[in-house]
Design a protein around this motif. Structure first.
Motif, PDB file in Angstrom:
ATOM      1  N   ARG A  10      -3.335  68.675  17.205  1.00 52.01           N
ATOM      2  CA  ARG A  10      -4.089  69.723  16.503  1.00 52.01           C
ATOM      3  C   ARG A  10      -3.289  71.013  16.611  1.00 52.01           C
ATOM      4  NH1 ARG A  10      -9.806  68.240  16.859  1.00 52.01           N
ATOM      5  NH2 ARG A  10     -10.681  70.310  17.055  1.00 52.01           N
ATOM      6  N   ASP A 165      -3.689  65.183  -0.662  1.00 55.60           N
ATOM      7  CA  ASP A 165      -3.565  63.751  -0.412  1.00 55.60           C
ATOM      8  C   ASP A 165      -2.123  63.309  -0.572  1.00 55.60           C
ATOM      9  OD1 ASP A 165      -6.712  62.810  -0.764  1.00 55.60           O
ATOM     10  OD2 ASP A 165      -6.129  64.544  -1.952  1.00 55.60           O
ATOM     11  N   ARG A 201     -14.825  67.293  10.272  1.00 54.31           N
ATOM     12  CA  ARG A 201     -13.574  66.659  10.709  1.00 54.31           C
ATOM     13  C   ARG A 201     -13.574  65.168  10.366  1.00 54.31           C
ATOM     14  NH1 ARG A 201      -9.145  67.648  12.522  1.00 54.31           N
ATOM     15  NH2 ARG A 201      -9.555  69.866  12.694  1.00 54.31           N
ATOM     16  N   ARG A 202     -14.724  64.515  10.559  1.00 50.94           N
ATOM     17  CA  ARG A 202     -14.797  63.075  10.234  1.00 50.94           C
ATOM     18  C   ARG A 202     -14.563  62.860   8.734  1.00 50.94           C
ATOM     19  NH1 ARG A 202     -17.778  62.936  14.802  1.00 50.94           N
ATOM     20  NH2 ARG A 202     -19.668  63.827  13.938  1.00 50.94           N
ATOM     21  N   LEU A 204     -12.798  64.772   6.784  1.00 49.96           N
ATOM     22  CA  LEU A 204     -11.372  65.009   6.521  1.00 49.96           C
ATOM     23  C   LEU A 204     -10.537  63.795   6.929  1.00 49.96           C
ATOM     24  CD1 LEU A 204     -10.919  68.703   7.752  1.00 49.96           C
ATOM     25  CD2 LEU A 204     -10.865  67.891   5.388  1.00 49.96           C
ATOM     26  N   GLN A 205     -10.915  63.202   8.060  1.00 57.46           N
ATOM     27  CA  GLN A 205     -10.171  62.027   8.535  1.00 57.46           C
ATOM     28  C   GLN A 205     -10.331  60.870   7.557  1.00 57.46           C
ATOM     29  OE1 GLN A 205     -11.789  61.881  12.440  1.00 57.46           O
ATOM     30  NE2 GLN A 205     -10.068  62.974  13.362  1.00 57.46           N
ATOM     31  N   ARG A 207     -10.751  61.090   4.406  1.00 56.28           N
ATOM     32  CA  ARG A 207      -9.981  61.330   3.179  1.00 56.28           C
ATOM     33  C   ARG A 207      -8.481  61.330   3.427  1.00 56.28           C
ATOM     34  NH1 ARG A 207     -10.715  65.887  -1.462  1.00 56.28           N
ATOM     35  NH2 ARG A 207      -8.571  65.913  -2.173  1.00 56.28           N
ATOM     36  N   LEU A 208      -8.055  61.936   4.539  1.00 53.16           N
ATOM     37  CA  LEU A 208      -6.622  62.190   4.724  1.00 53.16           C
ATOM     38  C   LEU A 208      -5.978  61.373   5.832  1.00 53.16           C
ATOM     39  CD1 LEU A 208      -6.834  66.068   4.449  1.00 53.16           C
ATOM     40  CD2 LEU A 208      -5.989  64.531   2.692  1.00 53.16           C
ATOM     41  N   GLN A 211      -3.260  62.612   8.701  1.00 54.19           N
ATOM     42  CA  GLN A 211      -2.864  63.942   8.248  1.00 54.19           C
ATOM     43  C   GLN A 211      -3.940  64.993   8.534  1.00 54.19           C
ATOM     44  OE1 GLN A 211      -2.053  64.273   4.043  1.00 54.19           O
ATOM     45  NE2 GLN A 211      -1.934  66.481   4.302  1.00 54.19           N
ATOM     46  N   ALA A 212      -5.185  64.520   8.660  1.00 52.25           N
ATOM     47  CA  ALA A 212      -6.299  65.444   8.925  1.00 52.25           C
ATOM     48  C   ALA A 212      -6.093  66.178  10.241  1.00 52.25           C
ATOM     49  CB  ALA A 212      -7.614  64.688   8.947  1.00 52.25           C
ATOM     50  N   SER A 215      -5.034  69.751  10.163  1.00 53.73           N
ATOM     51  CA  SER A 215      -5.908  70.780   9.588  1.00 53.73           C
ATOM     52  C   SER A 215      -6.765  71.417  10.674  1.00 53.73           C
ATOM     53  CB  SER A 215      -6.810  70.141   8.539  1.00 53.73           C
ATOM     54  OG  SER A 215      -7.644  69.198   9.180  1.00 53.73           O
TER      55      SER A 215
END
Ligand code: PEP
Length: 260
Positions: A10, A165, A201-202, A204-205, A207-208, A211-212, A215
């Motif tokens: 992070r 993405d 955060r979940r 984002l994880q 989707r990415l 890579q999340a 962020s």
């Protein structure tokens, strides 16, 4: 994406001051004070102020070589064109910005900015090499009706650009700003903030993927020196977007140094 790769660490926390439509060149004195305070002791976060765009060039003279970074408050999706009154991400970069806020609730409300427009602005920021700070947040009515997570999930899905993405190294920040907490002195409880940031955060994880981890999810809405320690040291909180309390260097520095 290589799923066996070691998850990225992070990034450091981030504290951003949104000056909104406040400040003139006389505010240089506050920026000088902030630069001096940040020079005394290394903060446990990155520090950014987003003044009105016309103040970026004079402030750039002051922050050069310091720990203070600069950002814009909004950008147009296009690089240039017949768009009276607008500023592109490339122009902000040229004027000294490294970051830009997009989708602030004041712009979503006053200029009817949609999630799609916010995504285009975030895309423009990435194109220009700026770090986008994408704001999402529910209104008081949505909160009271129990729709907070649905609203945030929808805003998150639609306000992030496709470029994220596709661009493995794109760094960006989500600012969770409950609209009812901005400038009101009302804030969610630390437990609520922790829960909502965890959900963001979940999402984002999902989707990415890995890579999340690059962020940040920062909190915004009535952060002050008196409540900063309780909010900014929560495990799921990667920093803060600060409005009113960012205008005075000593107040803003107190928030910055509340991070353990
Ligand atoms: C903001 O406008 O982004 C904000 C967080 O404002 P305040 O800190 O004044 O609530």
């Amino acid at each position: 994406m290589n799923e066996t790769a070691i998850p990225a660490r992070r990034p450091p926390k981030l504290v951003v001051g949104n000056w909104k439509m406040f400040g003139t060149r006389r505010s240089s004195a506050e920026v000088r004070t902030l630069v001096r305070l940040l020079g005394l002791k290394r903060p446990h976060c990155e520090v950014v102020i987003c003044p009105p765009a016309v103040l970026l060039p004079p402030f750039r003279q002051i922050n050069r070589g310091s720990r203070l970074k600069l950002g814009g408050q909004d950008c147009h999706p296009l690089t240039q064109g017949a768009h009276t009154g607008d500023i592109s991400a490339e122009m902000l970069k040229d004027a000294g910005a490294g970051y830009v806020i997009v989708g602030h609730s004041e712009r979503r409300e006053a200029y009817r900015e949609t999630d799609q427009m916010v995504a285009q602005k975030a895309q423009a920021a990435l194109r220009a090499g700026l770090h986008p700070i994408v704001c999402i947040g529910e209104t008081a009515e949505q909160n009271e009706a129990g729709h907070t997570l649905d609203v945030l999930t929808r805003q998150l899905e639609r306000s992030l650009p496709d470029l994220l993405d596709a661009t493995e190294h794109a760094a960006f920040t989500i600012a969770y700003e409950p609209v009812w907490a901005i400038g009101t002195g009302r804030i969610p409880s630390p437990a609520q903030i922790e829960e909502i940031h965890g959900e963001i955060r979940r999402a984002l994880q999902k989707r990415l993927g890995l890579q999340a981890a690059k962020s940040r999810v920062i909190y915004g809405g009535s952060v002050k020196a008196s409540n900063a320690r309780a909010i900014l040291n929560l495990a799921e909180v990667d920093g803060a977007l600060v409005g009113g309390a960012s205008l005075k260097a000593t107040d803003f520095a107190a928030i910055v140094y509340s991070i353990n």
